[in-house]
Design an enzyme around this catalytic site. Structure first.
Site, PDB file in Angstrom:
ATOM      1  N   CYS A  63       0.836  -1.205   0.000  1.00  0.00           N
ATOM      2  CA  CYS A  63       0.000   0.000   0.000  1.00  0.00           C
ATOM      3  C   CYS A  63       0.874   1.260   0.000  1.00  0.00           C
ATOM      4  O   CYS A  63       1.862   1.331   0.725  1.00  0.00           O
ATOM      5  CB  CYS A  63      -0.879  -0.033   1.242  1.00  0.00           C
ATOM      6  SG  CYS A  63      -1.649   1.519   1.674  1.00  0.00           S
ATOM      7  N   CYS A  66       0.296   2.867   4.021  1.00  0.00           N
ATOM      8  CA  CYS A  66       0.752   2.135   5.216  1.00  0.00           C
ATOM      9  C   CYS A  66       1.915   1.190   4.910  1.00  0.00           C
ATOM     10  O   CYS A  66       2.428   0.532   5.806  1.00  0.00           O
ATOM     11  CB  CYS A  66      -0.399   1.372   5.850  1.00  0.00           C
ATOM     12  SG  CYS A  66      -0.936  -0.039   4.874  1.00  0.00           S
ATOM     13  N   ASP A 304      25.069   8.581  59.813  1.00  0.00           N
ATOM     14  CA  ASP A 304      26.437   8.182  59.497  1.00  0.00           C
ATOM     15  C   ASP A 304      26.603   6.679  59.682  1.00  0.00           C
ATOM     16  O   ASP A 304      25.808   6.019  60.357  1.00  0.00           O
ATOM     17  CB  ASP A 304      27.428   8.931  60.402  1.00  0.00           C
ATOM     18  CG  ASP A 304      27.551  10.383  59.967  1.00  0.00           C
ATOM     19  OD1 ASP A 304      27.223  10.674  58.800  1.00  0.00           O
ATOM     20  OD2 ASP A 304      27.940  11.217  60.796  1.00  0.00           O
TER      21      ASP A 304
HETATM   22 ZN   LIG Z   1      -2.666   0.860   3.742  1.00  0.00          ZN
END
Ligand SMILES: [Zn+2]
Length: 415
Positions: A63, A66, A304
């Site tokens: 794609c 993405c 201490d």
């Molecule tokens: Zn996509």
């Protein structure tokens, strides 16, 4: 709050989806641009949508937005197995989790490119109430797609807001650096000092923040001069999965009976100066219980090395960082306390309990307000015997100015 999706007609939405798919996008990314926010819309193929363009254009290429991350053909069936395997191995007992997905910056550029193309094709979309920020985020869609499988495999519930237990999934992209070079061309000023700061080119130059500040407000003309949407050569792949849990705080009081014991490990030039310390005597039992690797010890003041601490004891708190065990009862904590007390004669602890971060501030306040009782052995310098009146006078003195050399312990200590 984003405006409702109904603001655009169903017909227009379908046109937008179709157009974005023709650009080479998967159907999920296309729907994102209609501001669809219902998880169900992304979880199964929407048969009403035309799938043909996707199949024609996208048979072999990821794609264009993405990079295959939420695209059916590119989703590895086993990815949720791989992620959950990693989480299960890390052995956290939290019943819930939240998930952050870190995405390549190249995806921001790609979204921006599609945004310009879509809004030019459908100018009616552009309005003051529809901005690129309203496009449903890919991170959310990633969760819509994968959360159910992850929940089942992890046997934990996903919290969309925030859980104390976080899983970070890193998504990587091989061409990230070369594609992001366009950001430098768009705004050389922005990156000039970054080149100098980070001598290694790859390290942290193209952060999401830097990209966001370049892209927000950029004109379509300037953007297109430097960036053209192209079909990617490769898809994304997954990097390391990191798990972490927010700290747990445990508090109590300690009495110290030894005159040869530091509060925290006493290090001089990296070398331990004493065998053990109060911190170590306590934490060596807490660390395995809470399955933590790292602790931070703090107390209401300190004494201490050669000073004992009696009475009710000195309040202390321990921050247990990234604990893997977070489910326990007070009875179990008390059992750990018993084990600690049995393990040594040098200290005894009491009131061990879970506290909130807010309650810790009380410990710090107590440091300023507490009163202490000192018992001192006094000598007269000329050897004369004190009279009863002398003793009354000394005991009646309430305000004293102490003249004291800074103890060696304080000067040499590195914590
Ligand atoms: Zn996509």
């Amino acid at each position: 709050m984003a405006p409702a999706i109904e603001i655009h007609s169903e017909k227009l939405n379908l046109k937008i989806i179709e157009y974005i798919q023709v650009l080479g996008s998967c159907w999920r990314c296309a729907i994102r641009f209609t501001r669809e926010r219902k998880p169900e819309a992304y979880q199964q193929k929407n048969l009403d949508l035309k799938q043909e363009p996707e199949e024609k254009v996208q048979k072999t290429s990821p794609c264009v937005i993405c990079l295959g991350l939420v695209q059916d053909q590119f989703i590895k069936e086993c990815i949720t197995d791989e992620i959950s395997q990693r989480v299960i191995e890390s052995d956290y007992d939290s019943p819930t989790f939240s998930c952050t997905v870190s995405l390549p910056v190249a995806i921001m550029l790609r979204e921006q490119a599609v945004w310009f193309l879509v809004t030019e094709k459908f100018p009616e979309l552009l309005s003051t109430i529809f901005k690129i920020d309203h496009v449903t985020s890919l991170k959310d869609v990633w969760k819509f797609v994968f959360s159910e499988a992850l929940e089942l495999k992890l046997k934990k519930k996903l919290e969309y807001s925030s859980s104390s237990f976080q899983i970070q999934v890193n998504v990587l992209y091989q061409d990230e650096i070369s594609e992001c070079g366009a950001l430098v061309d768009m705004c050389p000023e922005k990156f000039k000092h970054r080149y100098k700061q980070t001598r290694v080119y790859r390290e942290g130059i193209f952060t999401r923040n830097a990209a966001h500040s370049v892209l927000s407000g950029i004109s379509s003309l300037n953007f297109k001069k430097h960036y053209t949407l192209k079909v990617p050569n490769v898809g994304t792949h997954y990097g390391v999965v990191q798990c972490s849990h927010t700290s747990i705080h445990i508090a109590g009081r300690y009495q110290k009976f030894s005159r040869k014991l530091c509060q925290t490990p006493w290090l001089i030039e990296g070398e331990k100066h004493m065998d053990t310390s109060i911190q170590e005597l306590i934490c060596k039992h807490l660390e395995p219980f809470f399955k933590t690797q790292s602790v931070k010890f703090s107390s209401s003041g300190r004494e201490d090395v050669d000073v004992r601490t009696l009475g009710l004891g000195r309040p202390f708190a321990i921050e247990l960082l990234d604990p893997h065990r977070t489910l326990f009862t007070q009875v179990e904590i008390t059992q750990v306390q018993i084990i600690i007390n049995k393990s040594t004669d040098a200290i005894q602890i009491r009131d061990l309990q879970l506290v909130t971060k807010e309650q810790l501030s009380v410990l710090k306040e107590g440091e300023e307000e507490k009163s202490k009782i000192y018992r001192a052995l006094c000598v007269t310098l000329d050897g004369s015997t004190l009279t009863a009146e002398d003793l009354d006078r000394i005991n009646g003195t309430t305000e004293l100015v102490l003249m004291q050399k800074t103890p060696l312990r304080v000067k040499n200590c590195i914590h």
